[in-house]
Design a protein around this motif. Structure first.
Motif, PDB file in Angstrom:
ATOM      1  N   THR A  15       8.957  -2.491  -2.585  1.00 17.56           N
ATOM      2  CA  THR A  15       9.070  -2.320  -1.132  1.00 17.56           C
ATOM      3  C   THR A  15       9.189  -3.657  -0.405  1.00 17.56           C
ATOM      4  OG1 THR A  15       6.692  -2.478  -0.697  1.00 17.56           O
ATOM      5  CG2 THR A  15       7.556  -0.295  -1.291  1.00 17.56           C
ATOM      6  N   THR A  43       0.824  -1.216   0.000  1.00 11.86           N
ATOM      7  CA  THR A  43       0.000   0.000   0.000  1.00 11.86           C
ATOM      8  C   THR A  43       0.859   1.266   0.000  1.00 11.86           C
ATOM      9  OG1 THR A  43      -0.106  -0.189   2.391  1.00 11.86           O
ATOM     10  CG2 THR A  43      -1.951  -1.118   1.150  1.00 11.86           C
ATOM     11  N   GLU A  44       2.155   1.088  -0.257  1.00 10.23           N
ATOM     12  CA  GLU A  44       3.051   2.247  -0.245  1.00 10.23           C
ATOM     13  C   GLU A  44       2.828   3.088  -1.503  1.00 10.23           C
ATOM     14  OE1 GLU A  44       5.639   2.442   2.270  1.00 10.23           O
ATOM     15  OE2 GLU A  44       4.569   0.743   3.171  1.00 10.23           O
ATOM     16  N   LYS A  45       2.691   4.396  -1.302  1.00  7.08           N
ATOM     17  CA  LYS A  45       2.530   5.282  -2.455  1.00  7.08           C
ATOM     18  C   LYS A  45       3.795   5.332  -3.301  1.00  7.08           C
ATOM     19  CE  LYS A  45      -1.075   8.323  -0.789  1.00  7.08           C
ATOM     20  NZ  LYS A  45      -1.338   9.545  -0.023  1.00  7.08           N
ATOM     21  N   SER A  46       4.931   5.002  -2.681  1.00 12.07           N
ATOM     22  CA  SER A  46       6.217   5.117  -3.381  1.00 12.07           C
ATOM     23  C   SER A  46       6.498   3.922  -4.294  1.00 12.07           C
ATOM     24  CB  SER A  46       7.337   5.226  -2.354  1.00 12.07           C
ATOM     25  OG  SER A  46       7.367   4.048  -1.565  1.00 12.07           O
ATOM     26  N   CYS A  47       5.606   2.929  -4.320  1.00 14.27           N
ATOM     27  CA  CYS A  47       5.883   1.729  -5.134  1.00 14.27           C
ATOM     28  C   CYS A  47       5.229   1.859  -6.513  1.00 14.27           C
ATOM     29  CB  CYS A  47       5.384   0.468  -4.428  1.00 14.27           C
ATOM     30  SG  CYS A  47       5.774  -1.022  -5.384  1.00 14.27           S
ATOM     31  N   PRO A  48       6.022   2.188  -7.538  1.00 16.97           N
ATOM     32  CA  PRO A  48       5.432   2.378  -8.865  1.00 16.97           C
ATOM     33  C   PRO A  48       4.851   1.074  -9.409  1.00 16.97           C
ATOM     34  CG  PRO A  48       7.826   2.309  -9.034  1.00 16.97           C
ATOM     35  CD  PRO A  48       7.490   2.293  -7.570  1.00 16.97           C
ATOM     36  N   CYS A 107       3.395  -1.641  -7.696  1.00 13.87           N
ATOM     37  CA  CYS A 107       2.082  -1.987  -7.137  1.00 13.87           C
ATOM     38  C   CYS A 107       1.024  -0.998  -7.596  1.00 13.87           C
ATOM     39  CB  CYS A 107       2.171  -2.064  -5.612  1.00 13.87           C
ATOM     40  SG  CYS A 107       3.042  -3.557  -5.051  1.00 13.87           S
ATOM     41  N   ARG A 108       1.407   0.277  -7.743  1.00 15.35           N
ATOM     42  CA  ARG A 108       0.431   1.277  -8.221  1.00 15.35           C
ATOM     43  C   ARG A 108       0.018   0.988  -9.664  1.00 15.35           C
ATOM     44  NH1 ARG A 108       3.962   6.014  -7.094  1.00 15.35           N
ATOM     45  NH2 ARG A 108       2.813   7.007  -8.774  1.00 15.35           N
ATOM     46  N   CYS A 110       7.004  -5.507  -7.216  1.00 13.70           N
ATOM     47  CA  CYS A 110       6.944  -4.660  -6.005  1.00 13.70           C
ATOM     48  C   CYS A 110       8.352  -4.303  -5.515  1.00 13.70           C
ATOM     49  CB  CYS A 110       6.201  -5.398  -4.893  1.00 13.70           C
ATOM     50  SG  CYS A 110       6.182  -4.507  -3.313  1.00 13.70           S
ATOM     51  N   GLN A 148       2.366  -5.916  -9.067  1.00 17.26           N
ATOM     52  CA  GLN A 148       2.971  -6.228  -7.774  1.00 17.26           C
ATOM     53  C   GLN A 148       4.024  -7.330  -7.863  1.00 17.26           C
ATOM     54  OE1 GLN A 148      -0.299  -5.792  -8.258  1.00 17.26           O
ATOM     55  NE2 GLN A 148      -1.482  -7.585  -7.640  1.00 17.26           N
ATOM     56  N   TRP A 172       5.894   1.471 -16.075  1.00 13.75           N
ATOM     57  CA  TRP A 172       5.930   2.776 -15.408  1.00 13.75           C
ATOM     58  C   TRP A 172       7.270   3.440 -15.735  1.00 13.75           C
ATOM     59  CZ3 TRP A 172       6.288  -1.883 -12.778  1.00 13.75           C
ATOM     60  CH2 TRP A 172       7.502  -2.163 -12.175  1.00 13.75           C
TER      61      TRP A 172
END
Lengths: 360, 360
Positions: free
Chosen positions: A112, A95-100, A102-103, A110, A107, B174
């Motif tokens: 992180t 759920t990290e915003k910094s992980c391009p 997973c966003r 991932c 994943q 990304w």
């Protein structure tokens, strides 16, 4: 309902009774689990070497290679309907915003490490009767490949490698022709890799420790590939079988993986998919390996896990296999057992792919 | 005319007198050599460890990093005219029909190994006054980068790696942001790699054996990168500087290259460009390295040589460098010597890039 769970702190592994899940969100889907494949990770979890229960739970329901049937869908579900067969993806995004990654819904890349994996780490798996999952983590499996649909998940390892390889080979301004490939290891992943490469018209050698007269070697020959046993050809002579444009490693052994790099051709690519368990260092001429990598423009890459798009590719791949060598694909599944028989089976590896039949 | 040649069988290395070349084919170009850079390969050839004369000759004119000026062109030449500055590519294609790379003009990926390389193997090099070459092996260098144009050839190593990397990174859906890069080695290739990565806005650490108070370290800092000396941070502590999304190896040392892989981030790429000279095996935890490569989707690739398109990319790269950090680029060239002074200079490495001025 029944589930097969591990209690790491108590070193217990047994059938438990758990409450049936319910639909909570609009995109939820209720799935009746039909079959779940067993892999090395399940064995490690069952032996208490691996596996993390969800937060607040002392047990983890295992199993991550699932084929299920849709029973009921939430009101916003558009891609699935009751009666559809589905494969369930394994990894859930961090759920990290910094992980391009997973966003972007990838994943499997991932960055992180804070993802969860159903049946492996921090999320219950599929060796149970009913599972509820969001539509986005479910991939439809056509009824035509129903009897081998449980292979979709292990095949994603191979499908992802193939997609990555395709991207990477675009660096060459010519079409590769007459590609020779070496597959290391004749476990389920190695055999599926051999099928994928064979389906692409490559010339294949599968190298593994099983003797030349063995069911796995027979299966290799049945798809038109060559089988070479480590009994006949020691590791340091594998280069005499090459050179190979592609090496697909599925043996989980660094000595084998790096020890066969001298068989790699100029511009060759070595794909690593096995996770070595060993710790002991060994001597190898890394100077020579590095010289070859540079002077021959070679590449090594690793691949793990798979996202939704890879599961979709895996379904297409499996459909294709079933038109080319259906018998060989079916022969990959050597055992079908009940949930009750599974604990015993997990303690003794035998055959190729073992499958737990939860509901037929 | 004068030329600097090695006679491997006689272990001689000296200035010789050779006949001036003449235009023979319609696409031939006569070039007056202005400057030739010296690299490690030249030192090895001068020490009789490497280098093969053309068939039928007992000597090899050395030099392969050339900047020249067009004197005269054959009747079919369209892209060059007298007065133009040119870089001369090094590798000439093999003649095997089975080599898709050489047939596609990408002899840097030659699969047969039967290519020739001017100044290195089976073809005379550029440490001489006049050279005749086919237009297709010549790349125009704009007069604006005249004083550093001799760097076009060494920069191709970096330009090719960058092009390959760009192709490979397309596998991610990304855009990479905030990329941290580690450059191993502060020789000319390492420093040019640091400039390339800096010009792309990455955060860079250059790790090398020179002390923190040294001209190379100063040069690294002058482009805005960080310099870390092996004196302060031993190899097994490099991971504390990371994790790095990219490692660019230009140290030519397998222990350094593989010993810093634990600093590589998830999805990280390690580019190997150095050719290790050593033979001695060493102990390293390859099981751990392989586990990381697989579980973190990492990649290692080697890169060598460059074709015409890469030389063109290198020219553009050098133009860009000259708009961003022109002083640092000029400071890479630490020595300019005459052809007569070259044999002495080749026997003692000093400074960063040494250049032979044949005609100014």
């Amino acid at each position: 309902m029944r589930a097969l769970a591990v209690f790491p702190a108590r070193r217990e592994f047994r059938i438990v009774d758990v409450p049936a899940p319910v639909l909570k969100n609009e995109a939820d889907v209720m799935i009746r689990v039909r079959e779940v494949g067993i892999c090395g990770t399940d064995r490690e979890i069952a032996a208490f070497h691996y596996g993390t229960p969800p937060e607040g739970s002392e047990s983890l329901v295992i199993g991550h290679e699932a084929l299920g049937e849709v029973l009921e869908v939430g009101p916003s579900v558009r891609t699935l309907k009751p009666g559809d067969l589905v494969a369930i993806t394994v990894r859930r995004p961090c759920t990290e915003k910094s992980c391009p990654a997973c966003r972007a819904g990838r994943q499997d890349f991932c960055v992180t490490g804070r993802y969860r994996e159903r049946g492996i780490t921090q999320a219950h798996g599929f060796m149970t009767e009913l599972v509820v999952e969001d539509e986005r983590y479910l991939v439809r499996v056509p009824p035509t490949i129903r009897d081998v649909g449980v292979l979709v998940e292990p095949l994603t390892v191979v499908a992802k490698a193939s997609i990555e390889l395709g991207m990477i080979l675009r660096r060459f301004p010519w079409e590769p022709v007459g590609v020779k490939a070496l597959v290391l290891g004749a476990g389920p992943i190695g055999l599926l890799a051999a099928m994928m490469l064979e389906a692409r018209g490559m010339q294949i050698v599968v190298y593994s420790r099983e003797p030349a007269a063995s069911p796995r070697a027979d299966l290799v020959r049945s798809i038109g590939a060559r089988y070479v046993s480590a009994d006949e050809t020691p590791l340091n002579a594998v280069s005499t079988l090459g050179p190979f444009d592609l090496v697909f490693e599925a043996a989980g052994n660094a000595r084998v993986a790096f020890g066969t790099l001298d068989a790699l051709a100029p511009n060759g690519v070595c794909i690593l998919s096995g996770i070595p368990g060993g710790q002991s260092p060994f001597e190898i001429d890394l100077n020579g390996i590095m010289r070859n990598i540079v002077l021959k423009n070679q590449m090594i890459f690793g691949t793990v896990n798979a996202s939704r798009s890879t599961f979709e590719a895996s379904v297409r791949e499996l459909e294709r296999f079933m038109t080319i060598f259906p018998d060989a694909v079916r022969r990959l599944i050597t055992h079908r057992v009940s949930l009750e028989e599974t604990p015993d089976l997990l303690r003794q590896a035998s055959g190729i792919k073992q499958v737990v039949v939860v509901a037929s």
